[in-house]
Design an enzyme around this catalytic site. Structure first.
Site, PDB file in Angstrom:
ATOM      1  N   ASN A   1       1.808   2.337   7.133  1.00 19.42           N
ATOM      2  CA  ASN A   1       1.066   3.588   7.087  1.00 19.42           C
ATOM      3  C   ASN A   1      -0.430   3.299   6.972  1.00 19.42           C
ATOM      4  OD1 ASN A   1       3.478   5.087   7.074  1.00 19.42           O
ATOM      5  ND2 ASN A   1       3.673   4.854   4.859  1.00 19.42           N
TER       6      ASN A   1
ATOM      7  N   HIS B   1       0.322  -3.054   3.829  1.00 19.29           N
ATOM      8  CA  HIS B   1       1.707  -3.385   3.496  1.00 19.29           C
ATOM      9  C   HIS B   1       2.639  -2.896   4.578  1.00 19.29           C
ATOM     10  CE1 HIS B   1       0.633   0.488   1.654  1.00 19.29           C
ATOM     11  NE2 HIS B   1       1.875   0.874   1.898  1.00 19.29           N
ATOM     12  N   LEU B   2       3.723  -3.614   4.697  1.00 17.34           N
ATOM     13  CA  LEU B   2       4.767  -3.274   5.657  1.00 17.34           C
ATOM     14  C   LEU B   2       5.992  -2.864   4.861  1.00 17.34           C
ATOM     15  CD1 LEU B   2       5.823  -5.303   8.760  1.00 17.34           C
ATOM     16  CD2 LEU B   2       7.522  -4.650   7.081  1.00 17.34           C
ATOM     17  N   HIS B   3       6.513  -1.671   5.162  1.00 14.06           N
ATOM     18  CA  HIS B   3       7.765  -1.228   4.544  1.00 14.06           C
ATOM     19  C   HIS B   3       8.915  -1.762   5.395  1.00 14.06           C
ATOM     20  CE1 HIS B   3       6.068   2.241   2.068  1.00 14.06           C
ATOM     21  NE2 HIS B   3       5.083   2.068   2.930  1.00 14.06           N
TER      22      HIS B   3
ATOM     23  N   GLY C   1      -0.087   8.742   5.792  1.00 16.66           N
ATOM     24  CA  GLY C   1       0.647   8.796   4.528  1.00 16.66           C
ATOM     25  C   GLY C   1       0.394   7.607   3.625  1.00 16.66           C
ATOM     26  N   GLN C   2      -0.715   6.893   3.870  1.00 17.28           N
ATOM     27  CA  GLN C   2      -0.982   5.714   3.050  1.00 17.28           C
ATOM     28  C   GLN C   2      -1.487   6.133   1.666  1.00 17.28           C
ATOM     29  OE1 GLN C   2      -3.946   2.975   4.606  1.00 17.28           O
ATOM     30  NE2 GLN C   2      -3.271   1.341   3.216  1.00 17.28           N
TER      31      GLN C   2
ATOM     32  N   ASP D   1      10.277  -1.652  -3.330  1.00 15.47           N
ATOM     33  CA  ASP D   1       9.531  -0.399  -3.521  1.00 15.47           C
ATOM     34  C   ASP D   1      10.071   0.300  -4.765  1.00 15.47           C
ATOM     35  OD1 ASP D   1       7.746   1.575  -1.395  1.00 15.47           O
ATOM     36  OD2 ASP D   1       8.705   2.507  -3.139  1.00 15.47           O
ATOM     37  N   ILE D   2       9.173   0.833  -5.567  1.00 15.24           N
ATOM     38  CA  ILE D   2       9.554   1.476  -6.825  1.00 15.24           C
ATOM     39  C   ILE D   2      10.275   2.806  -6.583  1.00 15.24           C
ATOM     40  CG2 ILE D   2       7.485   2.882  -7.272  1.00 15.24           C
ATOM     41  CD1 ILE D   2       7.406   1.561 -10.078  1.00 15.24           C
TER      42      ILE D   2
HETATM   43  P1  AMP Z   1       2.247   3.918   1.332  1.00  6.98           P
HETATM   44  O1  AMP Z   1       2.528   5.374   1.076  1.00  6.98           O
HETATM   45  O2  AMP Z   1       2.619   3.451   2.706  1.00  6.98           O
HETATM   46  O3  AMP Z   1       0.848   3.535   0.923  1.00  6.98           O
HETATM   47  O4  AMP Z   1       3.265   3.130   0.409  1.00  6.98           O
HETATM   48  C1  AMP Z   1       3.034   2.849  -0.924  1.00  6.98           C
HETATM   49  C2  AMP Z   1       4.373   2.546  -1.518  1.00  6.98           C
HETATM   50  O5  AMP Z   1       4.174   1.852  -2.738  1.00  6.98           O
HETATM   51  C3  AMP Z   1       5.237   3.760  -1.839  1.00  6.98           C
HETATM   52  O6  AMP Z   1       6.441   3.708  -1.085  1.00  6.98           O
HETATM   53  C4  AMP Z   1       5.468   3.660  -3.344  1.00  6.98           C
HETATM   54  O7  AMP Z   1       6.771   4.036  -3.715  1.00  6.98           O
HETATM   55  C5  AMP Z   1       5.231   2.181  -3.583  1.00  6.98           C
HETATM   56  N1  AMP Z   1       4.812   1.839  -4.940  1.00  6.98           N
HETATM   57  C6  AMP Z   1       3.886   2.461  -5.695  1.00  6.98           C
HETATM   58  N2  AMP Z   1       3.739   1.824  -6.871  1.00  6.98           N
HETATM   59  C7  AMP Z   1       4.574   0.763  -6.842  1.00  6.98           C
HETATM   60  C8  AMP Z   1       4.891  -0.286  -7.760  1.00  6.98           C
HETATM   61  N3  AMP Z   1       4.299  -0.374  -8.969  1.00  6.98           N
HETATM   62  N4  AMP Z   1       5.828  -1.198  -7.408  1.00  6.98           N
HETATM   63  C9  AMP Z   1       6.435  -1.112  -6.206  1.00  6.98           C
HETATM   64  N5  AMP Z   1       6.176  -0.160  -5.296  1.00  6.98           N
HETATM   65  C10 AMP Z   1       5.267   0.763  -5.602  1.00  6.98           C
END
Ligand code: AMP
Length: 112
Positions: free
Chosen positions: A85, A98-100, A91-92, A28-29
């Protein structure tokens, strides 16, 4: 095309840490824990609400990929959290399922 589809297609760079035929895992960035990796199915599905009833295997593969990575980096025993999410209240922000995987520190439960 979503941001994550572009990462899957290598159109946008990411720190990829896991890949098999069906799943990609990348850091995650904006990490919320020492380990924070996103696991995505290569097949585009917006979120859990958009999943077909016949797509249980897709989610299972994502979970098992995250489990394998957690073992590999040594957080399986200490523990971790998996989060998916969905839509606004969930909070998506990226509409590719995707799975965190979060770990490397104790997690607390503070909904909201
Ligand atoms: P969500 O809020 O569950 O949709 O999660 C989206 C996630 O994507 C967030 O935790 C962001 O930090 C992550 N994210 C956004 N852009 C990037 C990227 N370019 N590379 C890696 N993670 C990212």
């Amino acid at each position: 095309m979503t941001l994550f589809a572009k990462i899957i297609n290598r159109e946008i760079p990411a720190q990829i840490v896991f890949e098999d035929e069906h799943v990609l895992g990348f850091k995650d960035i904006n990490p919320q824990a020492p380990v924070h990796v996103l696991f995505v199915p290569k097949l585009a599905v917006a979120n859990t609400d958009a999943l077909g009833d016949d797509q249980a295997e897709l989610v299972g593969r994502v979970v098992l990929a995250a489990r394998a990575y957690a073992r590999q980096v040594g957080i399986a025993e200490s523990g971790y959290r998996m989060v998916m999410n969905t839509n606004g209240d969930g909070g998506q922000t990226v509409f590719h399922l995707h799975l965190h995987l979060l770990g490397g520190r104790p997690m607390h439960w503070r909904p909201g």
